[in-house]
Design an enzyme around this catalytic site. Structure first.
Site, PDB file in Angstrom:
ATOM      1  N   GLY A  51     -81.059  26.585  51.006  1.00 57.82           N
ATOM      2  CA  GLY A  51     -81.040  27.181  49.671  1.00 57.82           C
ATOM      3  C   GLY A  51     -79.664  26.977  49.057  1.00 57.82           C
TER       4      GLY A  51
ATOM      5  CB  ILE B  69     -75.702  30.242  50.551  1.00 56.59           C
ATOM      6  CG1 ILE B  69     -75.679  31.337  49.467  1.00 56.59           C
ATOM      7  CG2 ILE B  69     -74.498  30.399  51.483  1.00 56.59           C
ATOM      8  CD1 ILE B  69     -75.827  32.764  49.986  1.00 56.59           C
TER       9      ILE B  69
ATOM     10  CB  THR C 257     -72.351  33.890  56.262  1.00 63.66           C
ATOM     11  OG1 THR C 257     -73.041  32.680  55.947  1.00 63.66           O
ATOM     12  CG2 THR C 257     -70.988  33.583  56.851  1.00 63.66           C
TER      13      THR C 257
ATOM     14  NE  ARG D 214     -79.423  40.867  54.742  1.00 67.38           N
ATOM     15  CZ  ARG D 214     -78.548  40.626  53.768  1.00 67.38           C
ATOM     16  NH1 ARG D 214     -77.463  39.904  54.003  1.00 67.38           N
ATOM     17  NH2 ARG D 214     -78.745  41.118  52.550  1.00 67.38           N
TER      18      ARG D 214
ATOM     19  CD  GLU E 125     -74.479  44.113  58.824  1.00 68.10           C
ATOM     20  OE1 GLU E 125     -74.266  44.614  57.693  1.00 68.10           O
ATOM     21  OE2 GLU E 125     -74.704  42.909  59.001  1.00 68.10           O
TER      22      GLU E 125
ATOM     23  CG  HIS F  43     -72.665  42.262  55.452  1.00 69.78           C
ATOM     24  ND1 HIS F  43     -73.933  42.630  55.791  1.00 69.78           N
ATOM     25  CD2 HIS F  43     -72.820  41.399  54.404  1.00 69.78           C
ATOM     26  CE1 HIS F  43     -74.812  42.041  55.003  1.00 69.78           C
ATOM     27  NE2 HIS F  43     -74.148  41.280  54.145  1.00 69.78           N
TER      28      HIS F  43
END
Ligand code: DGY
Length: 341
Positions: free
Chosen positions: A175, A177, A251, A253, A282, A301
């Site tokens: 995608g 990113i 980076t 999930r 998290e 994160h």
């Protein structure tokens, strides 16, 4: 958009923001929620502690819309309390904290903020790759601890890392990113392999099967959303099928990766390192075995954490919310099926 205030049932629309954004306001010298306050009856969660489930449920009673962040778990039970809710606008690209099916069933429009954090997140993926391959955290810690002694001033075999130039980067997910990472990787002289579920073609990226990405890449970087199909994708067998000595960067999930299997693969020396910004739980718990591995670089994160990107995310989330309240199509809707109901 220049309209508003927005009205629902003859009164000004009520919006609850789950974050007061005081820190961002101080950095910017202005209130990021100014527009929202001027067009709605806006109340905010004004505490530095995140609202828990009960606080969310209580705060949403009587609200028409919610402006939330990714730590707010908006499940069916929370929606059940918020009977009048029409819009959930998340200041995030990921929407795995929201039960999209439950929202769609209730006719609640869910929006998110893709696009505006692409470059920033890609930069962090590259930063983690460089930090792991060149052992930057370990070297920095040694200098601070006084381990840079005259005897160890420059050692021919000190801190040997891995070159990016001439190596192969494998992208899982192509995608926006993933593509931005590919462009940066090419500038570093990396050969780039990529796999995506959609089979999309990206210039400069050799599109191959997931098996080939894992088997051939010196570095694998994950760029997938967390969904029922992708959760646990990097399980023990996928990690074992990575090239010996490879490095994993995540980076996207945390729940894409079986973290205990990753610890095993690193401890056994099958993988030589990892750069992780996201985790299945998290914050990462203090006893987590990942914390014991010096070959792993951990960040909390921070993929989208630049001032410019965070304000772009807020502005886009407010614009999405405003569009949905005014009956227009939001720029980014995460549950478009809601419109065909
Ligand atoms: C998102 O927007 O989903 C990112 O994880 C935030 O950094």
């Amino acid at each position: 958009m220049t309209q508003g205030p927005y009205r629902v049932d003859g009164r000004t629309a009520r919006v609850w923001a789950s974050d007061a954004m005081a820190g961002l306001a101080r950095r910017l010298g202005r209130d990021p929620l100014q527009r929202l306050r001027s067009i709605t009856d806006c109340s905010v969660w004004d505490s530095t502690r995140r609202p828990d489930r009960e606080a969310l449920r209580a705060a949403l009673v009587g609200q028409d819309a919610l402006l939330c962040v990714l730590t707010d778990q908006i499940d069916a039970a929370v929606m059940e309390t918020a009977r009048g809710l029409r819009v959930i606008s998340s200041i995030s690209v990921g929407v795995d904290h929201i039960d999209l099916d439950a929202a769609t069933q209730r006719g609640i429009i869910v929006t998110n903020t893709p696009g505006v954090l692409v470059e920033t997140t890609a930069e962090l993926a590259i930063a983690l790759l460089l930090t792991v391959t060149r052992r930057v955290v370990e070297a920095d810690a040694d200098v601070r601890r006084g381990h840079w002694t005259p005897e160890a001033r420059w050692q021919i075999d000190g801190y040997l890392g891995k070159d990016l130039a001439g190596s192969t980067l494998g992208l899982v997910g192509l995608g926006a990113i993933g593509q931005a990472v590919a462009a940066r990787a090419q500038a570093f002289g990396l050969r780039v392999l990529g796999w995506s579920r959609s089979g999309r073609k990206v210039p400069g990226v050799e599109r191959v099967s997931l098996d080939r990405v894992l088997a051939e890449a010196d570095f694998v970087s994950l760029h997938l959303a967390s969904t029922d199909e992708t959760r646990g994708l990097m399980d023990a067998s996928a990690l074992q099928s990575m090239k010996p000595g490879a490095i994993l960067i995540n980076t996207a999930r945390g729940d894409l990766v079986d973290e205990l299997a990753l610890v095993d693969a690193l401890s056994a020396g099958h993988l030589s390192g990892a750069g992780l910004d996201v985790f299945a739980q998290e914050p990462l718990s203090q006893g987590h075995p990942l914390l014991t591995l010096p070959s792993v670089v951990l960040t909390p994160h921070i993929g989208s954490a630049t001032e410019g990107t965070r304000i772009r995310m807020v502005d886009l989330a407010v614009a999405n919310l405003e569009a949905a309240l005014s009956g227009q199509n939001p720029l980014h809707c995460a549950n478009p099926d809601v419109f065909s109901r």
